[in-house]
Motif scaffolding. Structure first.
Motif, PDB file in Angstrom:
ATOM      1  N   CYS A 106       0.837  -1.204   0.000  1.00  0.00           N
ATOM      2  CA  CYS A 106       0.000   0.000   0.000  1.00  0.00           C
ATOM      3  C   CYS A 106       0.866   1.246   0.000  1.00  0.00           C
ATOM      4  N   ASN A 119      -0.934   4.297  -0.383  1.00  0.00           N
ATOM      5  CA  ASN A 119      -1.919   5.370  -0.223  1.00  0.00           C
ATOM      6  C   ASN A 119      -1.606   6.212   1.021  1.00  0.00           C
ATOM      7  N   SER A 175      -2.127   7.123   4.270  1.00  0.00           N
ATOM      8  CA  SER A 175      -1.612   6.849   5.619  1.00  0.00           C
ATOM      9  C   SER A 175      -0.279   6.114   5.545  1.00  0.00           C
ATOM     10  N   CYS A 176      -0.148   5.253   4.552  1.00  0.00           N
ATOM     11  CA  CYS A 176       1.108   4.516   4.384  1.00  0.00           C
ATOM     12  C   CYS A 176       2.193   5.418   3.800  1.00  0.00           C
ATOM     13  N   CYS A 223      -5.295   1.754  -0.729  1.00  0.00           N
ATOM     14  CA  CYS A 223      -5.519   1.453   0.700  1.00  0.00           C
ATOM     15  C   CYS A 223      -6.095   0.054   0.922  1.00  0.00           C
ATOM     16  N   ILE A 224      -5.460  -0.712   1.821  1.00  0.00           N
ATOM     17  CA  ILE A 224      -5.947  -2.062   2.126  1.00  0.00           C
ATOM     18  C   ILE A 224      -6.578  -2.118   3.519  1.00  0.00           C
ATOM     19  N   ALA A 270      -5.703  -0.974   6.491  1.00  0.00           N
ATOM     20  CA  ALA A 270      -4.848  -1.247   7.651  1.00  0.00           C
ATOM     21  C   ALA A 270      -4.044   0.016   7.958  1.00  0.00           C
ATOM     22  N   CYS A 271      -4.683   1.157   7.724  1.00  0.00           N
ATOM     23  CA  CYS A 271      -4.004   2.457   7.748  1.00  0.00           C
ATOM     24  C   CYS A 271      -3.375   2.791   9.091  1.00  0.00           C
ATOM     25  N   CYS A 331       2.277  -1.121   5.498  1.00  0.00           N
ATOM     26  CA  CYS A 331       1.778  -2.489   5.505  1.00  0.00           C
ATOM     27  C   CYS A 331       1.688  -3.048   4.088  1.00  0.00           C
TER      28      CYS A 331
HETATM   29  S1  FES Z   1      -3.528   3.915   3.429  1.00  0.00           S
HETATM   30 FE1  FES Z   1      -2.313   2.107   3.461  1.00  0.00          FE
HETATM   31  S2  FES Z   1      -3.688   0.689   4.353  1.00  0.00           S
HETATM   32 FE2  FES Z   1      -4.924   2.476   4.239  1.00  0.00          FE
END
Ligand code: FES
Ligand SMILES: Cc1cc2nc3c(=O)[nH]c(=O)nc-3n(C[C@H](O)[C@H](O)[C@H](O)COP(=O)(O)O)c2cc1C
Ligand code: SF4
Lengths: 447, 195
Positions: free
Chosen positions: B82, B84, B86-87, B123-124, B126-127, B132
């Motif tokens: 991921c 996205n 948060s990651c 996003c999976i 697990a933010c 992750c």
């Molecule tokens: S942004 Fe990576 S799991 Fe939601």
């Protein structure tokens, strides 16, 4: 700091490790609420949920009891669909509910189906969530075998089938009409509302309720303790507890069950039981208050309460309960571009402004971030955005300028289009200088 | 490369019987096909079309909309990183770059031994445990670069297969409904019996 000492509701079994087994769930009072509901009439159950003012947790925040009342009388079959597609970036609170307490969701679903007299229920779980699928399968198998689901539930004469359904990876399927299309075996493209409100023309064009996993997980408690007890938590307009996924640059990212209305964003970030403050003691730059689709907030909005009736007029939304914290080391252009890339990738392609606009915005943002942007790109971005969501675009009050309240306007079938504009507008509005530096100096100052 | 095997045809019929209309079973059936072969071949889609009474083009139309359905063979282990928001904030891009170096491939590619396919994903969910990744949709949370290398070594050597089944295996536990408990009235126009 106002951190509520209210005991949690939907996360109480999270640490047990065995709540997905029927034994584990029954050992902690499971299915008592279902027995209670079955001794009531369906309308009495709806009254309790209405009294609770339980607001939907999927994004739109519509009260569950009111939604159920929209079903046309005496039209059958009618369906109940659980929205477990959770894919809004920043959001990860339905997955733990499905993995760690699936029976609680199933019990909430059964009570809700009884209340609305549903003919059959489907739990639509995001395809990538293998463990949630397995835990729900174990829970459903246990509940079917023991007489909680299926024919003549607990000897009450009432019968219901619940079918576990697998998704296959497409964010847009989380939108309720797209979810219904997908459940019909179609490409997951939203339907136009009106006329396709699920309550009237849902699954197979029959009356249908779509509710979020978290919304339904609160139902057993509401039945056990009564709607008024639930409504007494929080404040009058922001009732109850709610899960917030707090991610990004805080010391303790996590999913927290928080009292609505009395808790603020600052409490979420700073309280030792929640975020524990900013990582490395850095300064807050901006935050996403309700999932990737939400217009950003800035440090000035930290003291707003977790209350949609305040956050909406203040220029954004609580959305899916995802708060993403960005500190001073974050490149606003890069963060916005990554979000735009997401929406461009996930646009279903049904409406022209979203299909064309999102990919244009993505291309322009990418060239700015890579250092080949042009001076006129900023106006171009805002212009393309305006075609998708005619301005003024929602934003908070900053520097003496008044807030533009949520929601955004849209030229598209669903809100995904305008969601693309949120990060663009939010970042240009506040961090225009960072864009200028990217363009002038041919690259990202943050490396 | 082939049609569903007899066991899977039986499974497909059970799945179809749970929906008021057969077409609703399409996505679950595509998962069954992917479980059998690791990807969804034209032959499998044609077979599914027969089972739910659709044209193969309609099955392809649905299958191609959903990112999980691979229409070409992929590695035994699909590594989905991921990147996205948060990651991104906590090293997701660096994690992806590290995976590229460790596996020697770019996102979208498969290693020459057919063991790994690498993906740059959205996003999976697990933010709060960033950064992750998933391997065959099993989560690896707050994972370090060293842990990635150890995981890749283990999988290459045939270890940790209980944790990560081969690509296509979505769930090892299926919903099981005994015929005597099944109501089967979802398609009927009658109100359920409520006193
Ligand atoms: S942004 Fe990576 S799991 Fe939601
Ligand atoms: C683009 C888009 C994506 C959505 N994704 C989800 C989702 O993943 N999960 C969810 O419960 N609701 C999602 N929603 C909201 C649903 O359309 C719907 O409002 C919700 O499932 C209703 O349940 P609730 O009333 O219990 O909140 C999404 C909406 C839009 C516009
Ligand atoms: S706004 Fe975008 S995602 Fe929504 S229906 Fe239109 S094209 Fe599809």
């Amino acid at each position: 700091m106002a951190v509520s000492d209210r005991s949690p509701i939907v996360t109480t079994r999270f640490e047990r490790g065995d709540a997905h087994t029927l034994e584990g769930y029954l050992a902690t009072g499971g299915y008592a609420a279902l027995r209670k509901a079955l001794a009531m009439t369906p309308d009495e159950v709806i009254e309790q949920v209405k009294a609770a003012n339980l607001q939907g947790r999927g994004g739109a925040g519509f009260p569950a009891g009111a939604k159920w009342s929209f079903l046309p009388k005496d039209v059958f079959p009618r369906y109940f669909v659980v929205n477990g597609d959770e894919s809004e970036p920043g959001t990860c609170k339905d997955r733990p509910l499905m993995e760690r307490d699936p029976h609680q969701l199933i019990e909430g679903l059964l009570i809700s189906c009884y209340a609305v007299r549903a003919s059959q229920a489907f739990i639509y779980v995001r395809g990538e969530m293998a463990l949630a699928q397995e835990r729900l399968a174990i829970a459903l198998n246990g509940a079917y075998a023991a007489g909680y689901i299926g024919k003549d539930i607990l000897g009450s004469g009432w019968s219901l089938d619940v079918v576990l359904h697998w998704g296959a990876g497409a964010y847009i399927v989380g939108e309720e009409t797209a979810l219904i299309e997908s459940l019909e075996g179609q490409r997951g493209m939203p339907r136009l509302k009106p006329p396709y409100f699920p309550a009237a023309k849902g699954l197979y064009m029959q009356p249908t309720v779509v509710n979020n996993v978290e919304t339904l997980s609160y139902i057993p408690w509401v039945l056990q303790h009564g709607g008024e007890a639930y409504a007494a938590i929080g404040t009058e307009k922001a009732t109850g507890l709610r899960l917030f996924a707090l991610s990004g640059h805080v010391r303790r990212p996590g999913v927290y069950e928080v009292e609505m209305g009395t808790t603020t964003f600052r409490d979420l970030v700073e309280a030792p039981v929640y975020g524990g403050g900013m990582r490395h003691g850095n300064k807050l730059k901006a935050f996403v208050p309700g999932g990737a689709s939400a217009p950003w907030f800035y440090p000035e909005q930290l003291d707003l309460p977790l209350d949609s009736s305040v956050v909406g007029p203040a220029g954004s939304m609580l959305g899916s309960g995802a708060v993403v914290i960005m500190d001073e080391t974050t490149c606003a252009v890069r963060a916005a571009w990554r979000l735009v890339r997401f929406f461009a990738h996930e646009s279903c392609g049904k409406c022209t402004p979203c299909r064309e606009g999102a990919s244009w915005i993505e291309k322009i943002m990418r060239r700015i971030e890579k250092g080949t942007g042009r001076e006129e790109d900023l106006d171009l971005l805002l212009d393309v955005g305006d075609n998708i969501s005619p301005g003024p675009f929602p934003r908070p009050a900053v520097d003496g300028e008044e807030a533009v309240p949520f929601p955004y306007k849209q030229t598209t079938i669903c809100p995904l289009g305008p969601s693309t504009v949120s990060p663009v507008h939010s970042s240009i509005f506040r961090f225009r200088d960072e864009y200028r530096i990217h363009i002038k100096e041919g690259g990202c100052p943050y490396g | 490369m082939s049609r569903l095997n007899p066991g899977n045809v039986e499974l497909a019929r059970t799945i179809i019987s749970r929906y008021p209309r057969p077409r609703s079973a399409l996505i679950p059936l595509l998962h069954v096909a992917q479980e059998q072969e690791g990807w969804v071949s034209p032959e499998a889609m044609a077979h599914i079309a027969e089972l739910v009474d659709l044209a193969p083009a309609e099955v392809l139309g649905t299958a191609s909309f959903y990112g999980m359905f691979k229409r070409e063979p992929v590695g035994r282990y699909v590594v989905s990183v991921c990147t996205n928001i948060s990651c991104l904030l906590l090293g997701g891009e660096e994690l992806l770059e590290h995976c590229e170096r460790t596996l020697g491939i770019k996102p979208g590619a498969t290693t020459s031994d057919g063991m790994f396919t690498l993906e740059d994903v959205e996003c999976i969910a697990a933010c709060t445990d960033a950064p992750c990744l998933q391997v065959n949709y099993r989560y690896f949370l707050r994972i370090s670069h060293d842990e990635v290398d150890a995981l890749v070594d283990d999988l290459r050597a045939g270890r940790r297969t209980d944790e990560v089944p081969p690509h296509g295996t979505l769930t090892r536990i299926r919903q099981d409904i005994r015929p005597e408990r099944w109501v089967g009235r979802g398609a009927e126009g009658l109100p359920p019996e409520i006193r």
